[in-house]
Design a protein around this motif. Structure first.
Motif, PDB file in Angstrom:
ATOM      1  N   GLY A 197       3.913 -27.825 -10.651  1.00 16.27           N
ATOM      2  CA  GLY A 197       3.142 -28.539 -11.661  1.00 16.27           C
ATOM      3  C   GLY A 197       2.988 -30.021 -11.380  1.00 16.27           C
ATOM      4  O   GLY A 197       2.354 -30.739 -12.141  1.00 16.27           O
ATOM      5  N   CYS A 198       3.565 -30.502 -10.295  1.00 17.11           N
ATOM      6  CA  CYS A 198       3.511 -31.925  -9.955  1.00 17.11           C
ATOM      7  C   CYS A 198       2.463 -32.223  -8.887  1.00 17.11           C
ATOM      8  O   CYS A 198       2.440 -33.319  -8.344  1.00 17.11           O
ATOM      9  N   THR A 226      -0.153 -35.630  -4.988  1.00 18.79           N
ATOM     10  CA  THR A 226      -1.341 -35.891  -4.178  1.00 18.79           C
ATOM     11  C   THR A 226      -1.780 -37.341  -4.326  1.00 18.79           C
ATOM     12  O   THR A 226      -2.132 -37.995  -3.344  1.00 18.79           O
ATOM     13  N   GLY A 227      -1.721 -37.876  -5.537  1.00 19.15           N
ATOM     14  CA  GLY A 227      -2.081 -39.277  -5.759  1.00 19.15           C
ATOM     15  C   GLY A 227      -1.173 -40.230  -5.003  1.00 19.15           C
ATOM     16  O   GLY A 227      -1.637 -41.183  -4.361  1.00 19.15           O
ATOM     17  N   LEU A 228       0.131 -39.989  -5.049  1.00 20.35           N
ATOM     18  CA  LEU A 228       1.089 -40.840  -4.331  1.00 20.35           C
ATOM     19  C   LEU A 228       0.860 -40.754  -2.825  1.00 20.35           C
ATOM     20  O   LEU A 228       0.753 -41.783  -2.149  1.00 20.35           O
ATOM     21  N   ILE A 247      -0.495 -43.738  -0.088  1.00 18.01           N
ATOM     22  CA  ILE A 247       0.243 -44.126   1.115  1.00 18.01           C
ATOM     23  C   ILE A 247      -0.593 -43.895   2.369  1.00 18.01           C
ATOM     24  O   ILE A 247      -0.668 -44.754   3.243  1.00 18.01           O
ATOM     25  N   LEU A 248      -1.250 -42.742   2.456  1.00 11.97           N
ATOM     26  CA  LEU A 248      -2.038 -42.426   3.649  1.00 11.97           C
ATOM     27  C   LEU A 248      -3.229 -43.358   3.804  1.00 11.97           C
ATOM     28  O   LEU A 248      -3.514 -43.830   4.903  1.00 11.97           O
ATOM     29  N   LEU A 275      -2.902 -30.057  -2.030  1.00  8.70           N
ATOM     30  CA  LEU A 275      -1.561 -30.141  -1.481  1.00  8.70           C
ATOM     31  C   LEU A 275      -0.688 -29.042  -2.074  1.00  8.70           C
ATOM     32  O   LEU A 275      -0.684 -28.818  -3.281  1.00  8.70           O
ATOM     33  N   LYS A 276       0.023 -28.347  -1.228  1.00  6.40           N
ATOM     34  CA  LYS A 276       0.930 -27.287  -1.664  1.00  6.40           C
ATOM     35  C   LYS A 276       2.359 -27.756  -1.453  1.00  6.40           C
ATOM     36  O   LYS A 276       2.737 -28.130  -0.340  1.00  6.40           O
ATOM     37  N   ILE A 277       3.158 -27.739  -2.522  1.00  8.77           N
ATOM     38  CA  ILE A 277       4.564 -28.096  -2.422  1.00  8.77           C
ATOM     39  C   ILE A 277       5.308 -26.885  -1.871  1.00  8.77           C
ATOM     40  O   ILE A 277       5.152 -25.765  -2.357  1.00  8.77           O
ATOM     41  N   ILE A 278       6.102 -27.124  -0.838  1.00 13.43           N
ATOM     42  CA  ILE A 278       6.905 -26.057  -0.242  1.00 13.43           C
ATOM     43  C   ILE A 278       8.269 -26.092  -0.921  1.00 13.43           C
ATOM     44  O   ILE A 278       8.973 -27.103  -0.876  1.00 13.43           O
TER      45      ILE A 278
END
Length: 181
Positions: A14-15, A20-22, A26-27, A38-41
């Motif tokens: 849920g984050c 993705t914004g953070l 940075i990128l 983006l998929k959180i592993i």
């Protein structure tokens, strides 16, 4: 800036939107473009043991739809072998992905270290490290491994925060010491 809080606000189910914004802030600051979907592993362990029978555990592992692997490590204090640990983490992740897909499908791996200590003499807020030849300008060996350090202690030293800069806004959010100034 604490592992537990970072994990709950950025690395849990849920984050995805805030993470993705953070990561994009940075990128973009480091000329690496954006990530999407983006998929959180969930598994934060990197296989294999290191000295003293310890495992490698990242604060966040993620993968973008284009295959780039973006991992985050939050470190409040400098330690003697911090650089070597960063090399170990990104190298282990890269070698694990090569086993799964073959060299022709090897994607870029980015390790983002969010740190709260002086790292180099020129204490800048965000710095990208690539494998390059120091004797010849612009001779990059590979674009598969990138390490980006985001330095919160350097950010605190700014005289003025640029709220138009997405990275500055995220650093204000992440660091309670900045919020009180």
């Amino acid at each position: 800036m604490y592992d537990f809080l970072f994990s709950n606000y950025m690395a849990s189910k849920g984050c995805g939107k805030q993470l993705t914004g953070l990561i994009n802030a940075i990128l973009v600051e480091n000329n690496e473009g954006n990530v999407f979907n983006l998929k959180i592993i969930d598994n934060k362990f990197l296989s294999g043991k290191v000295a003293n029978n310890r495992n490698c555990i990242l604060d966040l592992r993620s993968k973008s739809f284009d295959g780039r692997v973006v991992n985050i490590e939050v470190q409040k204090q400098g330690e003697k072998y911090f650089r070597r640990r960063s090399h170990l983490y990104i190298s282990r992740e890269l070698s694990n992905s090569a086993e799964k897909g073959g060299l022709e499908r090897l994607k870029s791996h980015i390790l983002i270290n969010i740190i709260d200590f002086r790292f180099c003499k020129n204490n800048v807020i965000s710095r990208k490290f690539n494998m390059i030849d120091k004797t010849e300008l612009n001779c990059e060996y590979s674009d598969c491994i990138k390490i980006i350090n985001v330095n919160v202690s350097a950010f605190r030293k700014l005289k003025e925060i640029d709220f138009d800069n997405p990275l500055h806004r995220w650093l204000v959010f992440l660091d309670k010491k900045v919020q009180g100034r």
